[in-house]
Design an enzyme around this catalytic site. Structure first.
Site, PDB file in Angstrom:
ATOM      1  N   GLU A  84       0.670  -1.380  -0.094  1.00 16.93           N
ATOM      2  CA  GLU A  84      -0.030   0.039  -0.033  1.00 16.93           C
ATOM      3  C   GLU A  84       0.884   1.196   0.092  1.00 16.93           C
ATOM      4  O   GLU A  84       0.678   2.122   0.725  1.00 16.93           O
ATOM      5  CB  GLU A  84      -0.944  -0.068   1.273  1.00 16.93           C
TER       6      GLU A  84
ATOM      7  N   GLU B  37      -4.312  -8.791   1.059  1.00 17.95           N
ATOM      8  CA  GLU B  37      -5.276  -8.686   2.242  1.00 17.95           C
ATOM      9  C   GLU B  37      -6.445  -8.668   2.176  1.00 17.95           C
ATOM     10  O   GLU B  37      -7.211  -8.092   1.021  1.00 17.95           O
ATOM     11  CB  GLU B  37      -4.854  -7.361   2.826  1.00 17.95           C
TER      12      GLU B  37
HETATM   13  C1  GAL Z   1      -4.084  -2.269   5.599  1.00 21.45           C
HETATM   14  C2  GAL Z   1      -2.634  -2.427   5.919  1.00 21.45           C
HETATM   15  C3  GAL Z   1      -1.959  -3.371   7.023  1.00 21.45           C
HETATM   16  C4  GAL Z   1      -3.110  -3.100   8.014  1.00 21.45           C
HETATM   17  C5  GAL Z   1      -4.393  -3.251   7.771  1.00 21.45           C
HETATM   18  C6  GAL Z   1      -5.360  -2.913   9.036  1.00 21.45           C
HETATM   19  O1  GAL Z   1      -4.513  -1.354   4.941  1.00 21.45           O
HETATM   20  O2  GAL Z   1      -1.724  -2.891   4.924  1.00 21.45           O
HETATM   21  O3  GAL Z   1      -0.664  -3.158   7.191  1.00 21.45           O
HETATM   22  O4  GAL Z   1      -2.860  -1.721   8.624  1.00 21.45           O
HETATM   23  O5  GAL Z   1      -4.624  -2.529   6.806  1.00 21.45           O
HETATM   24  O6  GAL Z   1      -6.490  -3.565   8.851  1.00 21.45           O
END
Ligand code: GAL
Length: 901
Positions: free
Chosen positions: A504, A586
């Protein structure tokens, strides 16, 4: 590289090395010595002077990162002010030279030493009053928890500020002429390494391993080593830990030796019938004259325990090579193996491994021997089929994990990591994304041995910043070294299926400019390892933007399922990048506190946490109905549907496997996150069974939530949800059917939302294809009456590192779990062991992790016990709580018990 002293090989080693050597000490093969014992530790610089010197001048923190949403846009770097403070950077930069490809860009050490006063680095300094520590060591996990903010994502344990470690190092006459290296697997952060008061080098990034050549700085007899670490505040979005938190080694070699991470193995041709194994060996000659090197390579199969299994399966000798004084040379070779045992992920494949033993001879004498475990497998990403390992389609059923090990902090512990992988495999997970940084190398060893696929990732930020003092400050000077270092260290691990260059990053937002940086990182990664794809996880960049064009695999964070009100992006990326595989790097970011059920329960399948709807701001707990998520995320169910509706996707890495320290969205005052499928103590949340029902479809299982002890809810609607690998189920309350339900398309739970609570027994009978498949029950508990304790391992190795995790449950007189019990529980440990830490998985608990006493959280407490180094016998553990029958158990510690895998 690990050294495996396989008993089978020992006689051969002795035969080859000892008798042949005229000067055995000078030319003996390398020694890699565990250098973790005997350190002295001190927090702070002399006189508590806050910054006598820095790695580099820091920008002023104009706006804290406290409370920023996780997916906020990263910003441009702040300008650094010209404050007058001594900086060490010119002396540290040369430590990374081996990882800078272009010779002209390498750094020369300034002629003079830095003009700084470093009394703690001096040989004469008396450190006897400092604390004696054994590494790995995370000083920050001891707390105390901070009571006032800003906390930011780094959480409520203070990790920042300078810290020193000192140790003496004796150089014996036998070491004369050898090269001596300090190999640090990870130091958090901005390490500077001092020898006899002089700055020898260092490494800023806390997650990479690094090597400092001590040879020029050492003298005969006693030498004083000192390592200064200087963690900065606002440098991370999670708890980074602090200290020498991974292993430290002392490596001694002959002048002619295999270079740092100097063996690279690839398997360019693989079939069931044969495999070609190709290697490259980089030799360094630290001597003052040219050396003729004969390099031999032998390949052995390893058994499941990592021992050599049988005679060499291949042998090859390379033509003699001359390595000039002070220079390096690379030697290549290959061999073909018939009927190779392939490495593959569990559960459908077996993680077979091999060992390459590289032997370097000079004038007929063995001067180095270097061992490299590796595996033989093919990995291919396909735009339609996803991931194929050895030709088999393997859906990625993965999780993200940060590096902390809960109550143990960031200090790496092999057994704690192995336990995490075991729990994940039991759930059906086959993959791990090490978000967002290189892990301890032992984690990759475990993944290789256990058959877990790994996405190895290097950075959370590039040039743009997420927090005021994060990696962006050193990205311009260090990205090449850090990326090459990670890949050189890790590229022989068969478990690694791809490289993550960023997560990100702010460069998603800067069009062509950001893509140029992305391209450079991909190029570097391909140079170091042409065999694996490189990706960058994107939560914002859209399919037609420049960044996705630079990467080999399309990795979407949340966007695949759809962020907030935006539609899911899988189809758009699939259409715009038809040749590239797509996955969810993710998914979910679902939130919950184990055992905390909140009412009323909305009839949706996925919702953001809001006060009274999923979250309780007063208790700072998130409902365990497993329907709630971060604002940009979604429940597990919604992510499953997005993947199933787009069957070309390669799978997902769930955010996250375990709760972690820091980043406690949505209640930033808490200590740890809510996103884990397991809590910080490693106790399973209900969600565990939702993933298991999907990821282990062959396992007959049914799981009911919530618990069924609600004296205050008699007659009230209390929804019951069931996670099952069956396709249909019938629910009974005290024997009365509540109806039979079938899973609808793209639905992953069965729910009876209008059940009226009455005490007694809930039973679910699950069916698959019309036949009974699994059943389970939950009963109403009476008053708490006793403690029950269970150790995950009742025999541990007496090495002072191996652990037993003891789960304590509070039960009623019939042994039924009392689901909301919060009695205070005390551990007493006697015999040759000690209590290392306790936890209960409550994200809002501020009890010290080292406390032997702690309140239960929803009926459970964890105690972590280890043996004293070298002391065998029975460790007796007693657990007491006022008014409850105590529990007792023993754990035997023995020199004969193998430590974890
Ligand atoms: C994402 C990020 C992760 C963590 C997550 C929290 O945007 O890549 O590192 O921060 O959200 O839910």
């Amino acid at each position: 590289m690990r050294h495996i002293l396989a008993p089978a090989l020992l006689p051969a080693l002795l035969l080859v090395t000892v008798p042949a050597l005229a000067q055995p000490d000078r030319l003996a093969p390398r020694q890699r010595l565990d250098f973790n014992d005997g350190w002295r530790f001190h927090l702070g610089d002399p006189g508590n002077n806050s910054a006598p010197y820095l790695y580099d001048v820091l920008p002023k923190i104009e706006q804290s990162a406290d409370g920023k949403v996780a997916d906020a846009m990263p910003e441009a770097a702040a300008r650094v002010d010209g404050a007058k403070v001594a900086v060490l950077k010119p002396w540290i930069l040369p430590s990374g030279n081996a990882f800078i490809k272009e010779p002209a860009r390498r750094h020369s050490r300034p002629a003079q030493d830095p003009a700084v006063d470093a009394p703690y680095a001096q040989a004469g300094f008396d450190d006897r009053a400092w604390r004696a520590v054994r590494l790995p060591h995370d000083w920050a996990i001891e707390g105390p928890f901070l009571t006032s903010g800003p906390y930011g994502g780094m959480g409520r344990l203070k990790t920042w500020g300078p810290a020193w470690y000192r140790k003496t190092l004796a150089v014996a006459a036998a070491d004369r002429g050898k090269s001596v290296f300090l190999d640090v697997d990870g130091a958090m952060a901005y390490a500077s390494v001092w020898v006899n008061g002089r700055l020898a080098g260092g490494w800023p990034y806390g997650y990479n391993g690094f090597r400092i050549d001590l040879t020029p700085w050492l003298r005969s007899g006693a030498n004083q080593l000192a390592i200064r670490l200087d963690n900065t505040p606002e440098s991370a979005r999670w708890y980074p830990g602090a200290g020498l938190y991974r292993n430290v080694w002392l490596t001694k070699t002959a002048p002619l030796h295999v270079g740092h991470w100097g063996v690279r193995i690839a398997t360019p041709e693989v079939s069931r019938a044969k495999a070609r194994v190709a290697w490259q060996v980089t030799l360094d000659n630290a001597g003052s004259t040219a050396a003729d090197a004969d390099v031999g390579t032998e390949l052995f199969a390893l058994d499941a325990q990592g021992r050599i299994d049988g005679a060499a399966v291949a042998r090859a000798t390379s033509p003699r090579t001359t390595v000039a004084a002070g220079a390096s040379a690379t030697i290549a070779g290959d061999a073909v193996l018939a009927n190779p045992r392939l490495w593959g992920p569990r559960p459908t494949q077996t993680p077979h491994r091999y060992l390459a033993v590289t032997t370097v001879r000079q004038n007929g004498q063995v001067v180095d021997r270097y061992e490299t475990p590796f595996g033989i497998r093919t990995v291919r990403f396909d735009a339609q089929l996803g991931l194929l390992v050895n030709g088999e389609r393997v859906p990625i059923r993965g999780v993200n994990n940060h590096h902390d090990l809960g109550a143990l902090g960031a200090a790496f512990n092999r057994r704690a990591a192995e336990r995490q992988l075991e729990l994940l495999q039991e759930m059906g997970a086959n993959a791990l994304r090490v978000s967002h940084n290189p892990p301890d190398p032992q984690l990759l060893d475990l993944a290789d041995r256990m058959g877990v696929l790994v996405m190895d990732e290097v950075f959370d930020s590039w040039q743009r910043k997420k927090t005021p003092l994060d990696f962006h400050l050193i990205f311009p000077d260090w990205h090449e070294q850090d990326l090459r270092a990670m890949i050189r260290r890790d590229r022989n691990h068969p478990s690694i299926i791809m490289w993550g260059a960023g997560n990100e990053v702010g460069e998603q937002y800067t069009g062509e400019e950001g893509a140029t940086i992305g391209r450079e990182l991909v190029r570097i990664a391909h140079e170091e390892d042409p065999t694996r794809p490189v990706t960058t996880a994107m939560n914002w960049a859209k399919a037609d933007m420049p960044l996705p064009g630079t990467i080999d695999v399309i990795s979407l964070n949340y966007q695949g399922s759809g962020i907030r009100t935006l539609p899911g992006q899988f189809p758009a990326f699939h259409a715009a990048h038809p040749g590239k595989a797509i996955l969810h790097t993710e998914s979910a970011s679902a939130l919950s506190s184990r055992g905390e059920y909140q009412f009323p329960v909305p009839g949706v399948t996925s919702a953001a946490v809001r006060p009274g709807a999923g979250g309780d701001p007063a208790t700072r707990q998130v409902s365990a109905y497993e329907l709630f998520a971060a604002d940009f995320g979604s429940s597990a169910d919604r992510a499953f549907a997005a993947l199933d509706q787009h069957p070309y996707t390669a799978g997902e890495f769930v955010w996250t496997g375990f709760d972690y320290l820091g980043e406690p969205t949505p209640y930033y005052e808490a200590r740890s996150s809510y996103s884990g499928i397991l809590d910080l103590a490693g106790f399973k949340k209900d969600r565990y069974y939702l993933y298991q029902s999907r990821w282990r479809p062959e396992l007959p299982m049914a799981h009911i939530l919530p618990h069924w002890t609600w004296p205050e809810r008699v007659g009230q609607v209390t929804p019951v949800h069931v996670f099952t690998s069956g396709d249909e189920a019938e629910l009974f309350v005290n024997g009365k059917s509540q109806g039979r339900q079938k899973k609808a398309p793209y639905a992953y739970r069965l729910r009876w939302d209008y059940v009226n609570y009455e005490p007694g027994e809930l039973t679910v009978v699950a069916y698959k294809d019309g036949k009974e498949w699994a059943r389970s029950s939950v009963r109403t508990a009476g008053d708490a009456s006793a403690l029950q304790a269970n150790a995950d391992r009742s025999s541990i190795a007496a090495d002072g590192r191996d652990l037993s995790f003891i789960t304590v449950r509070i039960v009623d007189k019939d042994g039924i779990d009392v689901p909301r019990a919060k009695q205070r529980v005390r551990f007493t440990v006697e015999g040759p062991g000690e209590l290392v830490a306790t936890d209960n998985g409550d994200p809002t608990s501020f009890e010290s992790f080292q406390s032997p006493e702690r309140a239960a959280f929803n009926g459970l407490v964890l105690g972590i016990v280890r043996g004293r180094p070298g002391a065998s016998g029975s460790i007796r553990v007693r657990v007491d709580a006022e008014g409850l029958r105590p529990a007792m158990l023993t754990v035997s510690a023995s020199a004969d018990t193998p430590a974890s895998r």
